[in-house]
Structures are given as C-alpha cells and as structure tokens.
Design a protein around this motif. Structure first.
Motif, PDB file in Angstrom:
ATOM      1  N   ALA A   1       0.993  -1.284   0.086  1.00 29.04           N
ATOM      2  CA  ALA A   1       0.061   0.610  -0.022  1.00 29.04           C
ATOM      3  C   ALA A   1       0.931   1.068  -0.326  1.00 29.04           C
ATOM      4  CB  ALA A   1      -1.016   0.098   1.400  1.00 29.04           C
TER       5      ALA A   1
ATOM      6  N   GLN B   1      -8.560   2.475   0.019  1.00 22.84           N
ATOM      7  CA  GLN B   1      -8.800   1.387   0.405  1.00 22.84           C
ATOM      8  C   GLN B   1     -10.164   2.034   1.194  1.00 22.84           C
ATOM      9  OE1 GLN B   1      -6.424   0.945   4.292  1.00 22.84           O
ATOM     10  NE2 GLN B   1      -4.427   1.914   2.970  1.00 22.84           N
TER      11      GLN B   1
ATOM     12  N   GLU C   1     -12.838  -0.388   2.809  1.00 26.70           N
ATOM     13  CA  GLU C   1     -13.162  -2.040   4.083  1.00 26.70           C
ATOM     14  C   GLU C   1     -14.861  -2.823   3.895  1.00 26.70           C
ATOM     15  OE1 GLU C   1     -14.874  -2.829   8.639  1.00 26.70           O
ATOM     16  OE2 GLU C   1     -14.605  -0.954   8.184  1.00 26.70           O
TER      17      GLU C   1
ATOM     18  N   ILE D   1      -9.952  -5.488   3.695  1.00 27.90           N
ATOM     19  CA  ILE D   1      -9.784  -3.811   3.369  1.00 27.90           C
ATOM     20  C   ILE D   1      -9.142  -4.162   2.124  1.00 27.90           C
ATOM     21  CG2 ILE D   1      -8.458  -1.656   3.776  1.00 27.90           C
ATOM     22  CD1 ILE D   1     -10.573  -2.002   5.573  1.00 27.90           C
TER      23      ILE D   1
ATOM     24  N   VAL E   1      -7.362  -2.669  -1.175  1.00 27.31           N
ATOM     25  CA  VAL E   1      -6.396  -1.474  -1.629  1.00 27.31           C
ATOM     26  C   VAL E   1      -7.113  -1.466  -3.253  1.00 27.31           C
ATOM     27  CG1 VAL E   1      -4.135  -0.381  -2.254  1.00 27.31           C
ATOM     28  CG2 VAL E   1      -4.933  -2.221   0.298  1.00 27.31           C
TER      29      VAL E   1
ATOM     30  N   GLU F   1     -16.195   1.454  -4.448  1.00 23.51           N
ATOM     31  CA  GLU F   1     -16.915   1.394  -3.214  1.00 23.51           C
ATOM     32  C   GLU F   1     -18.518   0.956  -3.048  1.00 23.51           C
ATOM     33  OE1 GLU F   1     -15.909   3.794   1.316  1.00 23.51           O
ATOM     34  OE2 GLU F   1     -15.866   5.261  -0.726  1.00 23.51           O
TER      35      GLU F   1
END
Length: 174
Positions: A87, A104, A106, A155, A157, A169
C-alpha cells in the motif's frame, strides 16, 4: 518501463527499473537487473502460474527457469519479500502519476460481496480501477485473483481515478 522505489532500513532508498513485456497468449514478463548485474524475470502466465527466471545472455527469450510457483505460492513468497509495504509503494506511485489515486475500501459485514468471490464484483471492468491487494488482519494478499473470497473486515487496496475508486466502493458496499 516501470520504476519502483524500494526503501530499506539498511540501505536507504533505491529505485529498480522494471521492464514489463506482454507475451501474447502466455501472459506478462517483468524483468529487472539486480545490483550484481544479473537479469532476473518473473513470467506471470495466464494459467495462474508464475516462473522466476534468470537470463543467461542478452537474448530475452533465453532464460533458465529457477522456480515455478502457483498463484498461492507466489503470494506467499511476495509476503515474505515485503508485500506488507504494498500500500505504501502504491501511494508513492500515485504521487508520480497525475490522476492516479490509491484508496482503501472495507468489506463490511452484511454487504453484498462479503463471502463472495472478488471476480464477481467485476470492479475493474465496471470502473477501470484495480483491486491490487487485500489486507486481512495482519495478512496482505498481493495481486488477488478473481477466485479470492472476500470476507467481512477485509480492506481492499484500490488503484485508479478518484471516481473509479468511489465506484468500486459503491459496488462493494451497496
């Protein structure tokens, strides 16, 4: 040609030039010259296997295979060699390439992709952004394939444009 900066507590910062070559019908070959002048390559085959090769001479097709690894074995080797810094390296890369960002995301419990395959997200196809690693607790899974199962708490990346990352997302959490 990719230029990757690698930091080490012992030797400070150094850059390694990595040549990326498309091998039609085979996959990709990444090659670099180490400090001792040896040409080293990694062939990422479409079949999912990785081969670590050493070149005998100047001919890029004349190489001696040193190791043949499955995707899981290559991931394990990458972790041993420092994948937990992935990362950080991508964050450095995004500073060098205008319009490229790292994010990032989740995977929350109860969201549609918790417990499902990464490939089912079709994230890169739908957004143009790439999921380049999964951080699972202390473990880092570099370059996850479509068969990796996403778990709540993972998570992701992601590398791409700001809009592409936001779209990934939305896919993962909606």
């Amino acid at each position: 040609m990719l230029r990757i900066g690698i930091r080490s507590a012992m030797d400070g910062a150094m850059c390694v030039d990595i040549n990326e070559v498309l091998l039609p019908g085979v996959g990709l070959r990444y090659e670099f010259v180490n400090q001792e002048g040896d040409r080293i390559g990694v062939v990422a085959r479409r079949s999912g296997y990785f081969e670590l090769v050493v070149y005998e001479g100047a001919d890029p097709d004349e190489a001696r295979a040193v190791l043949r690894l499955t995707e899981e074995e290559a991931g394990t080797l990458a972790e041993i060699l420092g994948a937990p810094r992935i990362a950080e390296r991508f964050a450095d890369l995004t500073k060098e390439v205008p319009g490229l960002s790292a994010g990032q995301i989740e995977v929350r419990a109860g969201t549609p992709f918790a417990g499902r395959l990464l490939g089912e997200t079709r994230a890169r196809t739908r957004t143009g952004a790439s999921i380049v690693a999964i951080v699972r607790g202390e473990e880092v899974i570099p370059s996850p394939g479509p068969a990796h199962v996403l778990r709540a708490g993972d998570i992701l990346v992601v590398i791409g444009t700001h809009d592409g990352i936001a779209a990934v997302e939305q896919i993962v959490q909606d």
